[in-house]
Scaffold this motif. Sequence first.
Motif, PDB file in Angstrom:
ATOM      1  N   GLY A 122      15.934  -0.968   1.752  1.00  0.00           N
ATOM      2  CA  GLY A 122      14.825  -0.119   1.325  1.00  0.00           C
ATOM      3  C   GLY A 122      13.443  -0.500   1.803  1.00  0.00           C
ATOM      4  O   GLY A 122      12.466   0.085   1.345  1.00  0.00           O
ATOM      5  N   TYR A 123      13.327  -1.451   2.724  1.00  0.00           N
ATOM      6  CA  TYR A 123      12.011  -1.724   3.311  1.00  0.00           C
ATOM      7  C   TYR A 123      11.773  -0.672   4.396  1.00  0.00           C
ATOM      8  O   TYR A 123      11.622  -0.986   5.580  1.00  0.00           O
ATOM      9  CB  TYR A 123      11.962  -3.107   3.956  1.00  0.00           C
ATOM     10  N   ALA A 124      11.765   0.580   3.983  1.00  0.00           N
ATOM     11  CA  ALA A 124      11.707   1.703   4.926  1.00  0.00           C
ATOM     12  C   ALA A 124      11.271   2.947   4.177  1.00  0.00           C
ATOM     13  O   ALA A 124      11.354   3.000   2.949  1.00  0.00           O
ATOM     14  CB  ALA A 124      13.094   1.934   5.546  1.00  0.00           C
ATOM     15  N   GLU A 125      10.844   3.933   4.937  1.00  0.00           N
ATOM     16  CA  GLU A 125      10.416   5.180   4.281  1.00  0.00           C
ATOM     17  C   GLU A 125      11.611   6.011   3.808  1.00  0.00           C
ATOM     18  O   GLU A 125      11.476   6.815   2.888  1.00  0.00           O
ATOM     19  CB  GLU A 125       9.562   5.992   5.254  1.00  0.00           C
ATOM     20  N   GLN A 304       2.960  -6.423  -8.344  1.00  0.00           N
ATOM     21  CA  GLN A 304       1.889  -6.469  -7.362  1.00  0.00           C
ATOM     22  C   GLN A 304       2.360  -5.635  -6.180  1.00  0.00           C
ATOM     23  O   GLN A 304       3.385  -5.945  -5.566  1.00  0.00           O
ATOM     24  CB  GLN A 304       1.616  -7.906  -6.957  1.00  0.00           C
ATOM     25  N   ALA A 305       1.644  -4.561  -5.917  1.00  0.00           N
ATOM     26  CA  ALA A 305       2.082  -3.606  -4.898  1.00  0.00           C
ATOM     27  C   ALA A 305       1.517  -3.963  -3.533  1.00  0.00           C
ATOM     28  O   ALA A 305       0.373  -4.404  -3.405  1.00  0.00           O
ATOM     29  CB  ALA A 305       1.651  -2.202  -5.301  1.00  0.00           C
ATOM     30  N   PHE A 306       2.353  -3.752  -2.515  1.00  0.00           N
ATOM     31  CA  PHE A 306       1.954  -3.972  -1.116  1.00  0.00           C
ATOM     32  C   PHE A 306       2.393  -2.760  -0.309  1.00  0.00           C
ATOM     33  O   PHE A 306       3.452  -2.185  -0.586  1.00  0.00           O
ATOM     34  CB  PHE A 306       2.681  -5.196  -0.527  1.00  0.00           C
ATOM     35  N   PRO A 307       1.627  -2.376   0.713  1.00  0.00           N
ATOM     36  CA  PRO A 307       2.144  -1.337   1.610  1.00  0.00           C
ATOM     37  C   PRO A 307       3.318  -1.871   2.423  1.00  0.00           C
ATOM     38  O   PRO A 307       3.473  -3.090   2.579  1.00  0.00           O
ATOM     39  CB  PRO A 307       0.946  -1.001   2.510  1.00  0.00           C
ATOM     40  N   LEU A 308       4.140  -0.954   2.930  1.00  0.00           N
ATOM     41  CA  LEU A 308       5.337  -1.342   3.682  1.00  0.00           C
ATOM     42  C   LEU A 308       5.041  -2.365   4.770  1.00  0.00           C
ATOM     43  O   LEU A 308       5.753  -3.353   4.922  1.00  0.00           O
ATOM     44  CB  LEU A 308       5.975  -0.078   4.287  1.00  0.00           C
ATOM     45  N   ASN A 312       5.701  -8.834   5.125  1.00  0.00           N
ATOM     46  CA  ASN A 312       5.688 -10.278   5.417  1.00  0.00           C
ATOM     47  C   ASN A 312       4.725 -11.031   4.497  1.00  0.00           C
ATOM     48  O   ASN A 312       5.006 -12.152   4.080  1.00  0.00           O
ATOM     49  CB  ASN A 312       5.321 -10.528   6.885  1.00  0.00           C
ATOM     50  N   GLU A 313       3.619 -10.386   4.185  1.00  0.00           N
ATOM     51  CA  GLU A 313       2.651 -10.992   3.269  1.00  0.00           C
ATOM     52  C   GLU A 313       3.250 -11.110   1.853  1.00  0.00           C
ATOM     53  O   GLU A 313       3.091 -12.122   1.171  1.00  0.00           O
ATOM     54  CB  GLU A 313       1.367 -10.158   3.262  1.00  0.00           C
ATOM     55  N   ALA A 314       3.950 -10.074   1.437  1.00  0.00           N
ATOM     56  CA  ALA A 314       4.595 -10.109   0.115  1.00  0.00           C
ATOM     57  C   ALA A 314       5.618 -11.249   0.054  1.00  0.00           C
ATOM     58  O   ALA A 314       5.674 -12.000  -0.927  1.00  0.00           O
ATOM     59  CB  ALA A 314       5.259  -8.768  -0.177  1.00  0.00           C
ATOM     60  N   LEU A 315       6.411 -11.393   1.115  1.00  0.00           N
ATOM     61  CA  LEU A 315       7.414 -12.467   1.168  1.00  0.00           C
ATOM     62  C   LEU A 315       6.745 -13.846   1.161  1.00  0.00           C
ATOM     63  O   LEU A 315       7.210 -14.771   0.492  1.00  0.00           O
ATOM     64  CB  LEU A 315       8.293 -12.311   2.407  1.00  0.00           C
ATOM     65  N   ARG A 316       5.658 -13.948   1.899  1.00  0.00           N
ATOM     66  CA  ARG A 316       4.954 -15.222   1.978  1.00  0.00           C
ATOM     67  C   ARG A 316       4.426 -15.629   0.592  1.00  0.00           C
ATOM     68  O   ARG A 316       4.540 -16.774   0.167  1.00  0.00           O
ATOM     69  CB  ARG A 316       3.783 -15.112   2.968  1.00  0.00           C
ATOM     70  N   LEU A 329       7.052  -3.176  -2.557  1.00  0.00           N
ATOM     71  CA  LEU A 329       6.510  -2.395  -1.438  1.00  0.00           C
ATOM     72  C   LEU A 329       6.452  -0.930  -1.862  1.00  0.00           C
ATOM     73  O   LEU A 329       7.437  -0.409  -2.396  1.00  0.00           O
ATOM     74  CB  LEU A 329       7.405  -2.529  -0.203  1.00  0.00           C
ATOM     75  N   VAL A 330       5.321  -0.300  -1.644  1.00  0.00           N
ATOM     76  CA  VAL A 330       5.218   1.127  -1.950  1.00  0.00           C
ATOM     77  C   VAL A 330       4.944   1.863  -0.649  1.00  0.00           C
ATOM     78  O   VAL A 330       4.202   1.394   0.212  1.00  0.00           O
ATOM     79  CB  VAL A 330       4.140   1.433  -3.000  1.00  0.00           C
ATOM     80  N   MET A 331       5.603   3.003  -0.489  1.00  0.00           N
ATOM     81  CA  MET A 331       5.608   3.661   0.807  1.00  0.00           C
ATOM     82  C   MET A 331       4.394   4.562   1.029  1.00  0.00           C
ATOM     83  O   MET A 331       4.094   4.900   2.155  1.00  0.00           O
ATOM     84  CB  MET A 331       6.895   4.470   0.986  1.00  0.00           C
ATOM     85  N   ARG A 332       3.725   4.954  -0.047  1.00  0.00           N
ATOM     86  CA  ARG A 332       2.583   5.848   0.119  1.00  0.00           C
ATOM     87  C   ARG A 332       1.355   5.269  -0.565  1.00  0.00           C
ATOM     88  O   ARG A 332       1.438   4.820  -1.695  1.00  0.00           O
ATOM     89  CB  ARG A 332       2.892   7.205  -0.502  1.00  0.00           C
ATOM     90  N   PRO A 333       0.212   5.342   0.107  1.00  0.00           N
ATOM     91  CA  PRO A 333      -1.013   4.795  -0.474  1.00  0.00           C
ATOM     92  C   PRO A 333      -1.337   5.404  -1.839  1.00  0.00           C
ATOM     93  O   PRO A 333      -1.861   4.724  -2.712  1.00  0.00           O
ATOM     94  CB  PRO A 333      -2.082   5.173   0.554  1.00  0.00           C
ATOM     95  N   ARG A 334      -0.994   6.671  -2.027  1.00  0.00           N
ATOM     96  CA  ARG A 334      -1.239   7.333  -3.310  1.00  0.00           C
ATOM     97  C   ARG A 334      -0.604   6.524  -4.445  1.00  0.00           C
ATOM     98  O   ARG A 334      -1.187   6.304  -5.496  1.00  0.00           O
ATOM     99  CB  ARG A 334      -0.638   8.738  -3.256  1.00  0.00           C
ATOM    100  N   GLU A 335       0.628   6.066  -4.188  1.00  0.00           N
ATOM    101  CA  GLU A 335       1.329   5.306  -5.222  1.00  0.00           C
ATOM    102  C   GLU A 335       0.817   3.876  -5.295  1.00  0.00           C
ATOM    103  O   GLU A 335       0.867   3.249  -6.347  1.00  0.00           O
ATOM    104  CB  GLU A 335       2.829   5.329  -4.957  1.00  0.00           C
TER     105      GLU A 335
END
Length: 345
Positions: A122-125, A304-308, A312-316, A329-335
């Motif tokens: 799911g690290y994908a749109e 803590q939300a990160f864009p797709l 790598n930053e989220a994993l770090r 990871l959230v796929m849309r900036p709106r979310e």
Amino acid sequence: MKISMRAMILDRPGLPLRLAELPLPQPGPGNVLIEVEACGVCRTDLHLQDGELPHPALPIIPGHEIVGRVLALGSGVAGFRIGQRVGVPWLGWTCGHCRFCAEGRENLCDQARFTGYQIQGGYAEYTTADARYCFSLPDAGDAAALAPLLCAGLIGYRALAMAGDARRLGIYGFGAAAHIVAQVARFQAREFYAFTRSGDDASQEFARGLGASWAGSADQTPPTALDAALIFAPAGQLVPAALRHLAKGGCVVCAGIHMSDIPSFPYSILWGERAIRSVANLTRRDGEEFLSLAPRVPVRTTVQAFPLDAANEALRRLRRGELQGAAVLVMRPRELSASSRHSPT
Ligand SMILES: [Zn+2]
Ligand SMILES: [Zn+2]
């Protein structure tokens, strides 16, 4: 409909994930095509990246805490409709006929396949999933807040069940799974004692805020003996450490998929009918039970939300213990702007 999608790919262990533009996957028989809203980041994804899990289907899109909307149905799919919100967990496929499947222990299936490991995740749109292993999720609410329920919540729930009716619980590693299981434990009128990395005052404070009877570092002694200990941190030395704090008849439950070697220890700390066991994967029944329990607690996830493309930053940050609760990871900036800490589920 779009014909391509963005995804984060692991080409091989040891490398950072790579952002790629891929063709939109097509749902085969029995599968659903899902527009991913959010996908949780799990410690298992770190083990995958570090080459600690055997035989990943490389190159692989990680991610097994998927929340999204059904966009298309493959042939023969029953029980889901277009537009419905679904969750995709770690358990992606089982054989249905081995000894373990036949006994209702599909989590131990000899041929099981797992999302974001042997099945594209799911690290994908967009992603596809076998509909039989997807869960219905509530339409309303923040997708990012729901995502951690699908592994951290489920595995935490299964680990808690392994603790039986233990009243005093030790929780080692106060991350995504722990912050959910702590809420379920309190709902069940259990006490919990939180153990963190040495000097991690923020996580200890976080645990106290969720009702911990005590919070300290893993080398400290809790004020009372424990009936069970759940270990979510991948550090083998925590096993004898936890054993030393167990009352007779107590159990240490190791909930991670990978752990560093467990150092040897004297038999005397296991004596007294203490036990050590692991928790492996999940069954669909665990998912149904937990997802119906979560709103009754109610479980409120801290995310803590990160864009797709910041996977790598989220994993770090997960690796360094720099997160409270779960990275998603959230796929849309709106979310991304809508998701917040302490989001209701
Ligand atoms: Zn099987
Ligand atoms: Zn996981």
